[in-house]
Design an enzyme around this catalytic site. Structure first.
Site, PDB file in Angstrom:
ATOM      1  N   GLU A 219       0.837  -1.203   0.000  1.00  0.00           N
ATOM      2  CA  GLU A 219       0.000   0.000   0.000  1.00  0.00           C
ATOM      3  C   GLU A 219       0.873   1.254   0.000  1.00  0.00           C
ATOM      4  O   GLU A 219       0.702   2.169   0.819  1.00  0.00           O
ATOM      5  CB  GLU A 219      -0.979  -0.038   1.182  1.00  0.00           C
ATOM      6  CG  GLU A 219      -1.832  -1.305   1.113  1.00  0.00           C
ATOM      7  CD  GLU A 219      -2.912  -1.428   2.181  1.00  0.00           C
ATOM      8  OE1 GLU A 219      -2.943  -0.591   3.097  1.00  0.00           O
ATOM      9  OE2 GLU A 219      -3.728  -2.353   2.066  1.00  0.00           O
ATOM     10  N   GLU A 322      -4.584  -9.213  -1.322  1.00  0.00           N
ATOM     11  CA  GLU A 322      -4.906  -9.027   0.100  1.00  0.00           C
ATOM     12  C   GLU A 322      -6.322  -8.522   0.256  1.00  0.00           C
ATOM     13  O   GLU A 322      -6.733  -7.555  -0.380  1.00  0.00           O
ATOM     14  CB  GLU A 322      -3.940  -8.027   0.757  1.00  0.00           C
ATOM     15  CG  GLU A 322      -4.157  -7.963   2.271  1.00  0.00           C
ATOM     16  CD  GLU A 322      -3.297  -6.917   2.973  1.00  0.00           C
ATOM     17  OE1 GLU A 322      -2.074  -6.887   2.735  1.00  0.00           O
ATOM     18  OE2 GLU A 322      -3.863  -6.145   3.760  1.00  0.00           O
TER      19      GLU A 322
END
Ligand SMILES: *[C@@H]1O[C@H](CO)[C@@H](O)[C@H](O)[C@H]1NC(C)=O
Ligand SMILES: *[C@@H]1O[C@H](CO)[C@@H](O)[C@H](O)[C@H]1NC(C)=O
Ligand SMILES: *[C@@H]1O[C@H](CO)[C@@H](O)[C@H](O)[C@H]1NC(C)=O
Ligand SMILES: *[C@@H]1O[C@H](CO)[C@@H](O)[C@H](O)[C@H]1NC(C)=O
Length: 489
Positions: A219, A322
């Protein structure tokens, strides 16, 4: 795992809250013979925190990485194994040694010990993995789970990083910069690349693990990786990612890692992944990356089809690498998986943690207090998928968004997964477009789980083929999976 989940909404909860009148609209679905382009390569999970604490539990390895039934003592229950074949191993960023007599890690006051993943490269005096700058005995639990998973059939391993080693960072803090901005100086990009590629080389030579892919970021475009954070994290904007990726590629080549690809960039949403991918492809003239990884925290919205199109046009594999949520019923996760399969069309789908608190895990537990509890209904919902759509199978199109078919063309097994979010109603699956369908009266195997937990992967063997179709009543808020043998396109 992201720092915020505000964009997540459970659509089923939303419908319940509105108390919309429910109708008995019986549903007929044509299972088409149209193959989606991607070959399914499996279901997975990230190791990291839960394996850091519970990685030496062999019962957990059996439960997660086999399809056997295993007794799970914390919940006093027997669980159908999930049979996951993919795992993501987290290269840690922490160590507690002092460098040059004075330099040591700065830790966020808010990061729990269980989320401080111990890293292998403990100082910058040598890049040689056999030197005392590397400690290959750290992180034993996570490694044990990886090796136990491999012994049980897991065949796809990704090495991923949440943060570079602390001593590479501007503020020596592996949770992030004080303002959530860049924390790895460009002078350390090569060291981050050396760290990851050296672990992959060492794993190949010493652990018998060949990493399929290396992911250097987590991220990265998000700005929630701050020095007071609760986990490891490091911000990289897309142009920094584009600078680091070729360096990683060179370090991997230098170590002969020709069976390992680079995956990027594990952004929090499909939208951020697409934006970042655009910048990376424009900035690097060569295809250094082999797979686009995106997290699925955008819920049911987001440009899934555009990301699929971008991956296809660049010849990339694609993973939802994810996902997690706090809906223990699994309804939110099931809707997300079905939407991913139809629109993102990933090659694989990866859940974040097996054990977690606040219903974020598949099994309840708390890594900070070393406690374990029973499986959530979400666990069984995932089993409805992971035990049946197996590596090597192809996804088929259907005329209903809540019905996902897949076929094993090696042994003519058709799988259908149907979710009923409406009142109890009759579902009909029309198989008449297939060239070969079992005779009337042939029994079909099926399993069902409902959000209330009354049925937890319960077998239902009352279903039969009639007139090249299956017809049955499915209760409200139920997911039912069918396996039909002898079906050919
Ligand atoms: C330790 O000292 C050496 C020699 O001055 C220097 O090159 C290195 O960057 C220092 N390491 C750290 C982590 O500060
Ligand atoms: C290497 O790591 C192990 C496990 O954490 C630790 O017990 C040992 O002291 C470390 N060795 C060195 C030389 O730091
Ligand atoms: C699936 O079929 C629908 C029509 O039922 C069509 O709109 C859609 O494009 C198809 N998707 C794929 C991936 O073939
Ligand atoms: C088809 O093959 C898969 C493995 O590829 C296996 O799990 C499944 O049991 C097989 N089905 C039949 C009917 O043999």
């Amino acid at each position: 795992m992201p720092g915020t989940f505000s964009s997540l909404r459970a659509p089923v909860t939303f419908l319940w809250a509105l108390s919309l009148p429910r109708t008995h609209a019986d549903q007929t679905t044509t299972i088409t013979t149209d193959l989606y382009p991607q070959t399914w390569s499996g279901w997975g999970v990230s190791l990291a925190w839960w394996a850091n604490i519970f990685g030496d539990r062999e019962d957990l390895a059996d439960i997660v990485f086999t399809t056997d039934s295993t007794y799970w003592s914390p919940g006093d229950e027997t669980l159908p194994g999930l049979g996951l074949n993919i795992l993501r191993y987290n290269a840690g960023a922490c160590s507690w040694n002092t460098i040059n007599g004075t330099v040591s890690m700065v830790a966020s006051p808010n990061i729990p010990k269980a989320k401080q993943m111990e890293g292998y490269w403990i100082d910058d005096s040598s890049t040689d993995p056999s030197s005392s700058s590397w400690n290959w005995t750290v992180d034993a639990n996570q490694r044990t789970m990886m090796l136990n998973a491999q012994a049980r059939g897991a065949d796809t391993f990704e090495l991923f990083s949440n943060s570079p080693m602390w001593w590479q960072l501007d503020n020596l803090n592996p949770s992030g910069a004080s303002d959530g901005g860049s924390n790895l100086p460009t002078s350390q990009y090569t060291n981050h690349a050396i760290y990851l590629s050296t672990i992959a080389q060492y794993a190949q030579e010493n652990w018998g693990i060949t990493f399929t892919s290396i992911e250097a970021f987590n991220e990265p475009a998000s700005d929630w990786w701050v020095s007071t954070g609760t986990q490891e994290g490091c911000h990289f904007d897309a142009s920094s990612q584009a600078s680091l990726i070729p360096i990683l590629y060179e370090e991997m080549q230098a170590r002969g890692l020709d069976q390992t690809i680079i995956a990027s960039s594990d952004e929090n949403t499909y939208e951020l992944t697409l934006e970042g991918w655009d910048t990376i492809t424009k900035a690097t003239e060569k295809a250094y990356v082999g797979r686009v990884n995106s997290h699925g925290y955008e819920g049911l919205s987001g440009p899934r089809s555009d990301l699929r199109a971008a991956a296809t046009s660049a010849g990339q594999l694609l993973w939802d690498s994810e996902y997690g949520d706090s809906d223990s019923t699994g309804a939110t996760a099931v809707q997300l998986i079905m939407t991913d399969i139809r629109l993102l069309q990933p090659n694989a789908w990866v859940h974040w943690q097996v054990i977690d608190s606040s219903d974020w895990g598949l099994i309840n537990g708390d890594i900070t207090t070393d406690t374990l509890d029973g499986a959530t209904t979400k666990y069984y919902m995932l089993a409805q998928f992971s035990r049946h759509i197996r590596s090597g199978m192809r996804i088929l199109n259907s005329t209903s968004s809540n019905v996902i078919p897949a076929i094993n063309q090696d042994n003519d097994t058709l799988v259908i997964i149907a979710a009923n979010w409406d009142d109890e109603q009759t579902f009909t699956f029309d198989l008449s477009t297939f060239s070969q369908v079992p005779d009337d009266g042939t029994a079909v195997s099926s399993w069902l789980t409902d959000t209330s937990g009354d049925n937890l992967y319960t077998s239902d063997d009352s279903v039969t083929i009639e007139n090249s179709a299956i017809s049955l009543s499915i209760a409200s808020n139920t997911v039912q999976t069918f396996e039909i043998y002898g079906v050919a396109i």
